[in-house]
Design an enzyme around this catalytic site. Structure first.
Site, PDB file in Angstrom:
ATOM      1  N   GLU A  39     -34.934  27.644  13.129  1.00 31.85           N
ATOM      2  CA  GLU A  39     -33.732  27.550  13.965  1.00 31.85           C
ATOM      3  C   GLU A  39     -32.457  27.603  13.124  1.00 31.85           C
ATOM      4  O   GLU A  39     -31.464  28.220  13.523  1.00 31.85           O
ATOM      5  CB  GLU A  39     -33.780  26.275  14.804  1.00 31.85           C
ATOM      6  CG  GLU A  39     -34.897  26.254  15.846  1.00 31.85           C
ATOM      7  CD  GLU A  39     -34.787  27.385  16.856  1.00 31.85           C
ATOM      8  OE1 GLU A  39     -33.693  27.975  16.993  1.00 31.85           O
ATOM      9  OE2 GLU A  39     -35.793  27.701  17.508  1.00 31.85           O
ATOM     10  N   TYR A 122     -27.624  22.292  19.319  1.00 25.53           N
ATOM     11  CA  TYR A 122     -28.595  23.344  19.624  1.00 25.53           C
ATOM     12  C   TYR A 122     -29.883  23.161  18.816  1.00 25.53           C
ATOM     13  O   TYR A 122     -30.989  23.212  19.354  1.00 25.53           O
ATOM     14  CB  TYR A 122     -28.029  24.749  19.344  1.00 25.53           C
ATOM     15  CG  TYR A 122     -29.158  25.744  19.307  1.00 25.53           C
ATOM     16  CD1 TYR A 122     -29.769  26.159  20.475  1.00 25.53           C
ATOM     17  CD2 TYR A 122     -29.687  26.186  18.081  1.00 25.53           C
ATOM     18  CE1 TYR A 122     -30.866  27.005  20.445  1.00 25.53           C
ATOM     19  CE2 TYR A 122     -30.785  27.022  18.049  1.00 25.53           C
ATOM     20  CZ  TYR A 122     -31.369  27.428  19.240  1.00 25.53           C
ATOM     21  OH  TYR A 122     -32.476  28.243  19.208  1.00 25.53           O
ATOM     22  N   ASP A 140     -28.422  28.268  23.643  1.00 26.58           N
ATOM     23  CA  ASP A 140     -27.953  29.177  22.603  1.00 26.58           C
ATOM     24  C   ASP A 140     -27.157  30.322  23.239  1.00 26.58           C
ATOM     25  O   ASP A 140     -26.911  30.333  24.452  1.00 26.58           O
ATOM     26  CB  ASP A 140     -29.127  29.705  21.778  1.00 26.58           C
ATOM     27  CG  ASP A 140     -29.893  30.827  22.481  1.00 26.58           C
ATOM     28  OD1 ASP A 140     -29.878  30.866  23.736  1.00 26.58           O
ATOM     29  OD2 ASP A 140     -30.506  31.657  21.793  1.00 26.58           O
ATOM     30  N   CYS A 194     -31.673  40.547  29.378  1.00 31.27           N
ATOM     31  CA  CYS A 194     -30.285  40.285  29.787  1.00 31.27           C
ATOM     32  C   CYS A 194     -29.392  40.262  28.547  1.00 31.27           C
ATOM     33  O   CYS A 194     -28.750  39.263  28.212  1.00 31.27           O
ATOM     34  CB  CYS A 194     -30.205  38.966  30.556  1.00 31.27           C
ATOM     35  SG  CYS A 194     -28.679  38.782  31.509  1.00 31.27           S
ATOM     36  N   CYS A 204     -35.566  43.615  35.081  1.00 31.02           N
ATOM     37  CA  CYS A 204     -35.359  42.174  35.231  1.00 31.02           C
ATOM     38  C   CYS A 204     -36.325  41.580  36.254  1.00 31.02           C
ATOM     39  O   CYS A 204     -36.349  42.029  37.415  1.00 31.02           O
ATOM     40  CB  CYS A 204     -33.916  41.892  35.655  1.00 31.02           C
ATOM     41  SG  CYS A 204     -33.591  40.135  35.929  1.00 31.02           S
ATOM     42  N   CYS A 210     -29.218  37.173  40.399  1.00 32.09           N
ATOM     43  CA  CYS A 210     -28.090  37.531  39.532  1.00 32.09           C
ATOM     44  C   CYS A 210     -26.826  37.774  40.346  1.00 32.09           C
ATOM     45  O   CYS A 210     -26.652  38.834  40.967  1.00 32.09           O
ATOM     46  CB  CYS A 210     -28.437  38.766  38.702  1.00 32.09           C
ATOM     47  SG  CYS A 210     -27.139  39.198  37.521  1.00 32.09           S
TER      48      CYS A 210
END
Length: 296
Positions: A39, A122, A140, A194, A204, A210
């Site tokens: 990370e 995060y 994120d 996305c 999608c 959306c």
């Protein structure tokens, strides 16, 4: 829009993740140290560049105790050309704190993770989710973008807001077993479908939710306030050119004149870059006035 835990949105997105997620190596482990390394390394760095360095670090320093014993020069050289090398030193400081404060074990409590050098919200939430499979709200760049589009916006605001975090929280199931899967699925969805540019809306799996699409894909409302990261001509580039000299000859010290000549940087770029490297602990000045990598 909020999401009940048995909603079709959860199932559609996690089913997509189960079949379409990339086989990234850190998804094959629940070792919290391996996840923490991944990370931190992945911040502002493409996955393709992270993977070989992550593998090399784990082979060399498989535990926090191992990294804590390394020299600053060791970790800077092992960081190679990943960018933002201060992260390498912070990881070493983080490992030392884990050894000193948590007996060498990556902590499981969010407040403990946040107490570690270089670990922000995060990263703490990602370790909780992807190493310990605990409840957390991972947020994120990819997830922020997905949630903004579901809310009708092209992109999220440049700076994360509390309202945005509250919105993200409303989507995360309270069941830890579902929460970490949701975090993993929506993050990968943002990375692969996305996307910031040229989103693959025709592929999608959750296009019906959306609001951005329903509104006709309005433009980015925050575009005037955004800044585009540059590389050529920046202080970051100058710092990288200087550090490249030391990676080539890590045991050597160099006079300032030699560094100027080898880097081929003009003085107005060289001087602040060198000064910043020293103040950040990436280089040290010897009594003779030369510069070298830090060895302790």
């Amino acid at each position: 829009m909020t999401m009940p835990e048995n909603s079709s949105l959860y199932h559609d997105l996690t089913n997509w993740f189960a079949s379409e997620a990339r086989p990234l190596p850190w998804r094959q482990t629940r070792d919290p140290w391996a996840i923490l390394l991944c990370e931190v390394m992945s911040q502002q760095t493409p996955v393709s560049r992270v993977e070989p360095t992550w593998q090399a670090w784990l082979e060399r320093w498989p535990t926090p105790t191992d990294l804590a014993a390394a020299t600053p020069a060791d970790v800077l050289l092992a960081w190679d050309r990943m960018g933002y090398p201060r992260r390498a030193l912070r990881l070493r400081e983080c490992a030392q704190a884990i050894v000193q404060q948590f007996a060498g074990n990556v902590p499981r409590q969010r407040e403990d993770l946040l107490s570690l050098p270089g670990i922000g919200p995060y990263t703490a939430d990602a370790v909780l989710a992807f190493a310990y499979e605990d409840y957390s709200v991972v947020l994120d760049t990819n997830i922020r973008r997905v949630l903004a589009r579901w809310h009708g916006e092209a992109l999220p605001a440049p700076t994360q807001t509390q309202a945005e975090r509250n919105r993200a929280s409303s989507f995360v199931p309270t069941d830890p077993a579902q929460a970490w899967r949701w975090n993993a699925a929506i993050m990968e969805f943002g990375a692969l479908v996305c996307t910031a540019r040229n989103p693959r809306c025709e592929e999608c799996p959750v296009v019906d939710v959306c609001e951005w699409k329903k509104a006709g894909y309005p433009a980015d409302a925050y575009a005037p306030t955004r800044t585009t990261q540059k590389w050529v001509g920046t202080n970051r580039q100058a710092r990288g050119m200087i550090m490249k000299i030391f990676r080539a000859q890590p045991s050597q010290s160099f006079a300032e004149e030699t560094l100027i000549a080898r880097s081929q940087l003009p003085s107005q770029r060289f001087t602040p870059a060198l000064s910043g490297l020293v103040s950040d602990g990436l280089l040290v000045q010897t009594k003779a006035g030369h510069y070298r990598l830090p060895h302790n």
